[in-house]
Design an enzyme around this catalytic site. Sequence first.
Site: not given
Length: 471
Positions: A16, A117
């Site tokens: 990520h 995110d």
Amino acid sequence: MGKTSIFILPLWGTGHFIPMVEAGKRLFDINDSFSITVLVVQPPHPSTISNLQSYINEVSSTKYGAGICFKYLPLTDPPADFQDPVDFVSLFLQLHAPHVKAAIADSTTPVSALFIDFFATTIIDVANELGIPAYIFFTSNAACLALNLHLPALEKKIPFDFEEMEGEVDIPGISPIPAMCLPTSIMNKKSRSYGWFVYHGKRFLEAKGVIVNTVLELEPRLLEAINDGRCVEDQSTPPVYPIGPVIKFTDVGKHDCIEWLDAQPPSSVVFLCFGSMGCFDPPQVKEIAVGLERSGHRFLWVLRSPTVTGEIRHPVDADLEVMLPEGFVQRTKERGLVWPRLVPQTEILSHKAVGGFVTHCGWNSILESLWFGVPTIPWPLYAEQRLNAFEMVRVMGVAVELKVARKREVFVEAGELERAVRRLMEDSEERKKVKEKVDEMRAACRQAVNGGGSSYAYLQRLAQELSKATA
Ligand code: UDP
């Protein structure tokens, strides 16, 4: 023109964190008046930050150091009560809301966006309080995004748990998917991870945009279905920006694995690597060893062993003497290398000796295999990887199927691995077809990020939106 400030809030996992920062680098390449601050969430287990630290140092020491800075958020106690990894990360990120707010409020220049995110949608509240547009950064693919957006609608249509279903599930833009190929986290509706998926999917709709690490030409039908609103009911979907593949290329110089590959014939080696979290118990390790040995093919196998810290299972460097069957290394030393720790994966995939890749189907790994034109065997382990595997085999045609027994536990028998490796590595119509598709995708990925390509155009559009916000 004054500076345009952008804040980025990634999850700390490399799959990520790195794509979000790499996307920041590309925005900076387009417009060097962007001043980007990456808010670094300090993970509860310090060992996990060590990989990131060297990456952060690397970025800071290049030209990007002028436009991208890293701000560590204060250490935060992990949630006292959680049920699974999705529950843990969603709650942990939520606990950072006051720190995110304080960091952004401190900015001396106007802030034009907060990229968050996709597990941190609770932080949209912070953006709203500060009057800043929030963009979701979706590090997986359009298939998973479509599913996430469509989950509330599916919930109404399918009143029972996916894990009890024998049939298929309709998701707009992709062929009907066998229920058992859906992400592990949503199989049981009573689980907290399921609740979080529904929650995050609904909150995506509040964002100013959704940035996805995919390529229009890889997932055209899915992106069309998302864009024309077929995935959601009675609400519009924010603009979607497929800007991928965002890949971090490594060049570590001399590495034992690369030196070993240098001595192998072209396209002769099957590479096995299972992402940042993949690891196996001894019975599965034995099956892999037997399967590889029987296949007769050359292999480079990244083998790490499982351990548990704070209830989370994760891999550590393996003791190969303990992990591997007796005599295996000796018997295969002419054609195989087992490596007990992380490797420079992109460098390995780019090596001419690598002819195939057994992957856990993390989306970054898939993008990397396509970028370098390496056909794959998908061996999905966790998260949305079963969905990715389905898409690779059934939709994109870039992989040779591996039969994975998966009622609850994933298990692959030696014979099945041996068969799949032979099909991947030996000349056949199937291998030819898969390789053709992979080469097509490779070309599409490379074309997309060049000036005039689709991903580059989306990135430019995003950069214009961001500049307008502070103009
Ligand atoms: N990776 C690597 N070396 C390893 C294992 C993984 O460099 O030994 C990198 C890989 O190239 C990819 C990332 O870590 O960029 C893993 O991301 P992915 O989405 O594939 O899987 P995840 O680890 O998030 O499940």
